[in-house]
Design a protein around this motif. Structure first.
Motif, PDB file in Angstrom:
ATOM      1  N   TYR A   1       5.370   7.113  -7.138  1.00 21.20           N
ATOM      2  CA  TYR A   1       4.523   7.285  -6.631  1.00 21.20           C
ATOM      3  C   TYR A   1       5.175   7.360  -4.802  1.00 21.20           C
ATOM      4  CZ  TYR A   1       3.528  11.019  -9.818  1.00 21.20           C
ATOM      5  OH  TYR A   1       3.850  11.951 -10.923  1.00 21.20           O
ATOM      6  N   LEU A   2       5.360   7.372  -4.171  1.00 20.66           N
ATOM      7  CA  LEU A   2       5.649   6.850  -2.565  1.00 20.66           C
ATOM      8  C   LEU A   2       5.040   7.468  -1.606  1.00 20.66           C
ATOM      9  CD1 LEU A   2       9.795   6.060  -3.345  1.00 20.66           C
ATOM     10  CD2 LEU A   2       7.741   3.583  -4.051  1.00 20.66           C
ATOM     11  N   ASP A   3       3.912   7.109  -0.671  1.00 15.94           N
ATOM     12  CA  ASP A   3       3.676   7.305   0.441  1.00 15.94           C
ATOM     13  C   ASP A   3       2.537   6.507   1.086  1.00 15.94           C
ATOM     14  OD1 ASP A   3       1.880   8.967   2.255  1.00 15.94           O
ATOM     15  OD2 ASP A   3      -0.352   9.324   0.776  1.00 15.94           O
ATOM     16  N   ASP A   4       4.049   7.201   2.269  1.00 18.31           N
ATOM     17  CA  ASP A   4       4.343   6.218   3.574  1.00 18.31           C
ATOM     18  C   ASP A   4       3.770   4.895   3.489  1.00 18.31           C
ATOM     19  OD1 ASP A   4       4.331   5.450   6.279  1.00 18.31           O
ATOM     20  OD2 ASP A   4       2.009   5.757   6.245  1.00 18.31           O
ATOM     21  N   VAL A   5       4.731   4.091   2.570  1.00 12.67           N
ATOM     22  CA  VAL A   5       5.232   2.842   2.462  1.00 12.67           C
ATOM     23  C   VAL A   5       5.896   2.250   3.373  1.00 12.67           C
ATOM     24  CG1 VAL A   5       6.007   1.304   0.702  1.00 12.67           C
ATOM     25  CG2 VAL A   5       4.258   3.696  -0.151  1.00 12.67           C
ATOM     26  N   ARG A   6       5.137   0.951   3.652  1.00 10.62           N
ATOM     27  CA  ARG A   6       6.133   1.154   5.045  1.00 10.62           C
ATOM     28  C   ARG A   6       6.611  -0.793   4.830  1.00 10.62           C
ATOM     29  NH1 ARG A   6       4.052   1.970   9.695  1.00 10.62           N
ATOM     30  NH2 ARG A   6       2.337   4.601   9.335  1.00 10.62           N
ATOM     31  N   VAL A   7       8.148  -1.125   4.692  1.00 15.01           N
ATOM     32  CA  VAL A   7       8.893  -1.416   4.686  1.00 15.01           C
ATOM     33  C   VAL A   7       8.935  -2.202   5.593  1.00 15.01           C
ATOM     34  CG1 VAL A   7      10.558  -2.171   3.685  1.00 15.01           C
ATOM     35  CG2 VAL A   7       9.203  -0.839   2.539  1.00 15.01           C
ATOM     36  N   PRO A   8       8.888  -3.857   5.928  1.00 11.65           N
ATOM     37  CA  PRO A   8       9.994  -4.559   7.431  1.00 11.65           C
ATOM     38  C   PRO A   8      11.489  -4.240   6.952  1.00 11.65           C
ATOM     39  CG  PRO A   8       9.545  -6.112   5.568  1.00 11.65           C
ATOM     40  CD  PRO A   8       8.741  -4.831   5.278  1.00 11.65           C
ATOM     41  N   GLU A   9      12.319  -4.110   8.030  1.00 10.90           N
ATOM     42  CA  GLU A   9      13.695  -4.308   8.789  1.00 10.90           C
ATOM     43  C   GLU A   9      14.130  -5.099   7.636  1.00 10.90           C
ATOM     44  OE1 GLU A   9      17.504  -3.087   8.981  1.00 10.90           O
ATOM     45  OE2 GLU A   9      16.204  -2.050   9.178  1.00 10.90           O
ATOM     46  N   ALA A  10      13.579  -5.913   7.463  1.00 12.09           N
ATOM     47  CA  ALA A  10      14.218  -7.796   6.935  1.00 12.09           C
ATOM     48  C   ALA A  10      14.182  -7.813   4.891  1.00 12.09           C
ATOM     49  CB  ALA A  10      13.416  -8.736   7.648  1.00 12.09           C
ATOM     50  N   ASN A  11      13.470  -6.434   4.968  1.00 15.25           N
ATOM     51  CA  ASN A  11      13.859  -5.853   3.848  1.00 15.25           C
ATOM     52  C   ASN A  11      15.078  -5.488   2.815  1.00 15.25           C
ATOM     53  OD1 ASN A  11      11.439  -7.507   3.642  1.00 15.25           O
ATOM     54  ND2 ASN A  11      10.701  -6.126   1.773  1.00 15.25           N
ATOM     55  N   VAL A  12      15.383  -4.854   3.605  1.00 16.62           N
ATOM     56  CA  VAL A  12      17.002  -4.156   3.689  1.00 16.62           C
ATOM     57  C   VAL A  12      17.885  -4.427   3.113  1.00 16.62           C
ATOM     58  CG1 VAL A  12      18.649  -2.444   4.700  1.00 16.62           C
ATOM     59  CG2 VAL A  12      16.821  -1.877   6.022  1.00 16.62           C
ATOM     60  N   LEU A  13      18.480  -4.181   1.600  1.00 17.48           N
ATOM     61  CA  LEU A  13      19.509  -4.731   1.250  1.00 17.48           C
ATOM     62  C   LEU A  13      20.455  -3.820   1.423  1.00 17.48           C
ATOM     63  CD1 LEU A  13      19.747  -6.834  -1.704  1.00 17.48           C
ATOM     64  CD2 LEU A  13      19.260  -5.782  -3.041  1.00 17.48           C
TER      65      LEU A  13
ATOM     66  N   PRO B   1       0.670  -1.374  -0.103  1.00 15.49           N
ATOM     67  CA  PRO B   1       0.254   0.287  -0.410  1.00 15.49           C
ATOM     68  C   PRO B   1       0.333   1.395  -0.273  1.00 15.49           C
ATOM     69  CG  PRO B   1      -0.710  -1.533   1.497  1.00 15.49           C
ATOM     70  CD  PRO B   1       0.291  -1.840   1.270  1.00 15.49           C
ATOM     71  N   GLY B   2       0.361   2.127  -0.965  1.00 19.91           N
ATOM     72  CA  GLY B   2       1.239   3.547  -1.007  1.00 19.91           C
ATOM     73  C   GLY B   2       2.356   4.045  -1.733  1.00 19.91           C
ATOM     74  N   ILE B   3       2.011   2.630  -3.025  1.00 18.88           N
ATOM     75  CA  ILE B   3       2.542   3.176  -4.152  1.00 18.88           C
ATOM     76  C   ILE B   3       1.575   3.269  -5.305  1.00 18.88           C
ATOM     77  CG2 ILE B   3       4.011   1.833  -5.592  1.00 18.88           C
ATOM     78  CD1 ILE B   3       5.384   0.325  -3.699  1.00 18.88           C
ATOM     79  N   ARG B   4       1.953   4.211  -6.155  1.00 14.92           N
ATOM     80  CA  ARG B   4       0.925   4.608  -7.361  1.00 14.92           C
ATOM     81  C   ARG B   4       2.402   4.944  -8.570  1.00 14.92           C
ATOM     82  NH1 ARG B   4      -0.597   9.512  -9.079  1.00 14.92           N
ATOM     83  NH2 ARG B   4       0.240  10.484  -7.296  1.00 14.92           N
TER      84      ARG B   4
END
Length: 398
Positions: free
Chosen positions: A226-238, A205-208
């Motif tokens: 467009y990114l509006d408050d897109v929530r990404v878990p810490e595990a997805n840091v590359l 959610p939050g990606i358009r």
């Protein structure tokens, strides 16, 4: 009989290369011969749609994974270059997309942990997933690190909130996930620090996305993201936090090589088309290819193509061997291939004259598509700056 029926491209020149890569080229050509026709290429270009089915076939044939291992090394640069040249000569938009896929493969091989490789790299290898690389922004392409306004803020639960806008993101509209870069620390003297890479499913959610109307590579949508408050878990840091841009810089050598390979393919496809036309089109009682002025132009373009091929081969071999000069050679290969593509497509349009304008024949598509590689993945001017500094030892010019 239509003009399309009359037209038969000249056969490609013999290619002397290692048995491993000659066999790979044969595989790619067989796959394309079984799936790609001039009508199909024209259909996707005119409809401005991505050929997803062909991409899936490429993955199923092992041409994304190539000789790489899921939790080991990535595919050889020489192998990538073979696949991309063949795609560039035909379904060019898919070839451009594959440059991005190979970049994602390299980043995940180099910086992904085992869990990330299982979740994101494995389906990419199989052609069951497609990624987009979200780096460029409206205010920055070449100098994007300094201009980056997309921000990622870490929340109390350890997850991240990402907001901002990305520009010119190929295939983002129907990608399965993005490798996205965002600023995670305030800009410092070294502007390339303080930026982190994230693996972001496109369904978050939050990606358009909005498609940008472009003149070339019409079978691969370029997008605003467009990114509006897109929530990404810490595990997805590359990779390492705050060093994402430095990590990306480590892949640019491969991206230059791969861009050169697609540009070389465009040049080769345009040359085959132009020579085929020159042999069969008649004026004043003889084939137009018998006129000396036209022959000289085609010969000059052919020399540029073969020169770019040799530079690309040398650069890819050096890169696979880990030689320190490979980055300069890769820059030279990209510059040479860009020049070969724009020169050959221009001469091809002149060779075919009015028929070059006809959208039912491929020359106008090659002409449009070739222009991408005058500024991607780096502008020819910045590439010259790099060569001037690294190869000639001249003072930095920017």
């Amino acid at each position: 009989m239509s003009i399309q029926d009359d037209f038969k491209p000249a056969p490609p020149a013999d290619i002397t290369e290692a048995e491993e890569f000659a066999a790979l080229r044969k595989r790619v050509r067989a796959l394309l011969a079984g799936h790609v026709t001039p009508e199909r290429l024209n259909k996707f270009d005119e409809a401005e749609e991505y050929d997803v089915e062909l991409y899936r076939e490429i993955g199923a044939a092992g041409l994304i994974k190539l000789d790489g291992e899921l939790h080991g090394h990535g595919p050889k640069h020489q192998a990538q270059a073979v696949v991309l040249e063949e795609l560039g000569a035909g379904p060019t938009s898919v070839g451009v997309s594959m440059v991005v896929q190979y970049m994602g493969v390299q980043l995940l091989h180099s910086y992904g942990n085992e869990a990330q490789q299982e979740e994101f790299l494995a389906p990419l290898h199989r052609g069951e997933a497609k990624m987009s690389f979200a780096l460029s922004e409206p205010d920055g392409g070449t100098d994007v690190a300094r201009a980056m306004k997309t921000r990622a803020t870490q929340l109390a639960d350890g997850s991240w909130s990402v907001s901002g806008q990305k520009k010119w993101i190929g295939g983002a509209m129907d990608a399965d996930y993005l490798i996205l870069l965002a600023r995670t620390s305030e800009i410092s003297r070294a502007a390339i620090d303080g930026i982190t890479m994230f693996l972001v499913p496109r369904s978050t959610p939050g990606i358009r996305t909005e498609v940008i109307d472009t003149m070339g590579i019409r079978g691969l949508a370029q997008c605003d993201v467009y990114l509006d408050d897109v929530r990404v878990p810490e595990a997805n840091v590359l990779g390492e936090r705050d060093r994402g841009f430095r990590q990306v810089l480590g892949t640019l050598n491969g991206e230059r090589l791969n861009g050169a390979a697609v540009a070389l393919g465009i040049a080769r496809g345009a040359m085959e088309t132009a020579v085929g036309w020159a042999r069969q089109r008649h004026a004043f009682g003889r084939a137009v290819g018998s006129f000396q002025g036209l022959q000289h132009s085609l010969v000059d373009a052919s020399v540029k193509i073969e020169s770019a091929r040799l530079l690309l081969r040398q650069a890819a071999e050096a890169s696979d061997a880990g030689q320190g000069t490979n980055e300069t050679w890769s820059a030279m290969a990209k510059l040479a291939a860009s020049d070969a593509a724009t020169t050959t497509t221009d001469i091809g349009m002149r060779t075919m004259a009015g028929w070059g304008f006809f959208r039912g024949l491929p020359m106008q598509r090659y002409f449009r598509d070739a222009r991408l590689y005058t500024f991607a993945p780096l502008t020819d001017e910045m590439t010259r700056n790099y060569i001037g500094e690294k190869h000639l030892g001249l003072p930095r010019s920017f």
